[in-house]
Every structure is written in C-alpha cells, then in structure tokens.
Design a protein around this motif. Structure first.
Motif, short mmCIF file in Angstrom:
data_model
loop_
_atom_site.label_atom_id
_atom_site.label_comp_id
_atom_site.label_asym_id
_atom_site.label_seq_id
_atom_site.Cartn_x
_atom_site.Cartn_y
_atom_site.Cartn_z
N LEU A 1 -87.63 70.96 -78.77
CA LEU A 1 -87.62 69.82 -77.86
C LEU A 1 -87.95 68.58 -78.67
CD1 LEU A 1 -87.38 68.52 -75.09
CD2 LEU A 1 -89.81 69.02 -74.71
N ASN A 2 -86.91 67.80 -79.01
CA ASN A 2 -87.10 66.58 -79.78
C ASN A 2 -87.15 65.36 -78.87
OD1 ASN A 2 -85.76 68.19 -82.36
ND2 ASN A 2 -87.11 66.50 -82.94
N LYS B 1 -77.14 70.69 -78.48
CA LYS B 1 -78.22 69.89 -77.92
C LYS B 1 -77.80 69.30 -76.58
CE LYS B 1 -79.82 68.42 -82.51
NZ LYS B 1 -80.20 67.25 -83.34
N TYR C 1 -85.83 77.13 -81.15
CA TYR C 1 -85.81 76.47 -79.84
C TYR C 1 -86.65 75.20 -79.96
CZ TYR C 1 -84.43 81.25 -78.75
OH TYR C 1 -83.81 82.49 -78.75
N GLU D 1 -84.03 65.44 -76.36
CA GLU D 1 -83.00 66.42 -76.70
C GLU D 1 -83.55 67.84 -76.76
OE1 GLU D 1 -79.45 64.35 -79.28
OE2 GLU D 1 -81.12 65.22 -80.36
N PRO D 2 -83.49 68.59 -75.68
CA PRO D 2 -83.70 70.04 -75.79
C PRO D 2 -82.57 70.63 -76.65
CG PRO D 2 -83.79 69.30 -73.51
CD PRO D 2 -83.24 68.17 -74.30
N SER D 3 -82.92 71.48 -77.61
CA SER D 3 -81.93 71.93 -78.59
C SER D 3 -82.10 73.41 -78.91
CB SER D 3 -82.07 71.12 -79.89
OG SER D 3 -82.09 69.74 -79.65
N TYR D 4 -80.97 74.01 -79.30
CA TYR D 4 -80.98 75.39 -79.79
C TYR D 4 -80.28 75.43 -81.14
CZ TYR D 4 -79.52 80.22 -80.54
OH TYR D 4 -79.29 81.45 -81.10
#
Length: 211
Positions: free
Chosen positions: A119-120, A58, A117, A78-81
């Motif tokens: 976006l939190n 993240k 994928y 938090e953009p996350s993978y």
C-alpha cells in the motif's frame, strides 16, 4: 535520507503550502489500473550479487491538493500487487565462516518466486504542457508484506519506496501515462537480514478522469 522520510516532508510541506484553484481540495481526480515491469538490472547494473525482477498491477487513485494554471499537486494512493523473482548469484555472499553456510546457500541460491502486497501513499507534482498532456514526478512510500525469505530481506513486513518520472495524455474522460520507476524495498532494520532489494523499470497506466 530514505524515500519514505522525503515523502513525509513533501506531503506536509506541499499539502499545506499551496492554495487550491477551481478544483476542491482532496477531490478524487482519477482512478485506474497501472501495469509495470522492473528488475535489478534493467538498464543500470546495480549489483552482481543477485537478480530481482518484478511484474506489478496497481489500483491507482489521485486526489487534488492544489491546482494552478500550469501545475498541480496531488495525493497518490496505490494498493499494489507484485509478482517477483529472485536468485542469489554470488556464492560467497554467504561467508564460508558461517556454521550453516552450505545449508543457507542451498536455500537461497535457487531461483524463487515471491508475492509482495503493498500500500503506497505519496505526492505527485504535475506540470501541464497543454490542455491534454502533462509531465509529472511522484514520490511515495508505504508498508508491504513479502511472503518469501531471501538472503537480502526477511519474509514479512517491509517498506516499498518509489520515485517515478512520467508523461500523461488525456483524451476526454480517459487518460494514459507512461513512467520510469525507481524502487527500493527494505524493512528499516525491523528484522534481519535487511540488505534491501532495488529495481528500475517502466509502468503504463490507464485512468478514468473524474473531474
């Protein structure tokens, strides 16, 4: 009530209900990387029908809402993978009365890898223990895309809801944290199926402090 609705309430309530201290409102506080692992059966055996485990990275960003001497409220983006693995274990989860039941079992029962994928966006409550350490809780939710069909969740658009509890230690312009994570993924019945995926795990982050 789902986590995303609680998160919206908290964001509206606390975003406008607390006065700011010496840090300007919405100032970018810290940025960093978070790595984590979670699974459907980490230490709570939630469901014997399936397995689900994730590893994530993240890009974590915190912005000030308000800060007082002993506590603060922050916005979290938090953009996350997530790289995930999933397997249906219960043969009878897909009913024998379904016309193409054997075909669906052949599709869903093998172990498969998936990409998520996310976006939190959420809120953080932080309680300071001293100048260098704090405990915190986060509640966040956001849109996501999952690239694989499972018997529990349709490929495509969904939501990722997360609750965490953690500890942070700051050393000059760098800080580190560790936290316990509870996560639920579902698509709000926008597509079928929507049984959802649950996981519990841990995350470790390192940040550059901007204030």
């Amino acid at each position: 009530m789902k986590l995303k609705f609680i998160y919206i309430f908290c964001l509206l309530f606390f975003g406008f209900g607390y006065s700011q201290d010496s840090i300007p409102k919405y100032k970018w506080l810290r940025t960093g990387l978070v790595f984590g692992y979670a699974s459907q059966n980490t230490f709570i055996n939630q469901d014997s029908d399936y397995t689900y485990e994730t590893k994530c990275i993240k890009f974590s960003n915190h912005f000030n809402i308000s800060k007082k001497r002993k506590q603060s409220w922050e916005i979290l983006i938090e953009p996350s993978y997530y790289r995930s693995k999933h397997q249906l274990l219960n043969y009878w989860f897909i009913s024998h009365t379904v016309e193409n039941g054997d075909e669906l079992r052949a599709k869903f029962m093998p172990l498969k890898s998936m990409n998520e994928y996310v976006l939190n966006v959420g809120v953080v409550y932080r309680r300071y223990l001293n100048l260098n350490s704090s405990v915190f809780a986060t509640l966040n939710s956001g849109p996501m895309y999952i690239d694989t069909d499972t018997e529990r969740l349709k490929k495509g658009f969904a939501f990722s809801d997360i609750l965490t509890f953690g500890y942070n230690y700051r050393l000059k312009n760098v800080s580190f944290d560790t936290k316990c994570v509870f996560r639920h993924v579902s698509n709000a019945d926008l597509q079928k199926p929507n049984f959802g995926l649950n996981s519990v795990g841990f995350e470790f982050g390192t940040y550059f402090e901007l204030n």
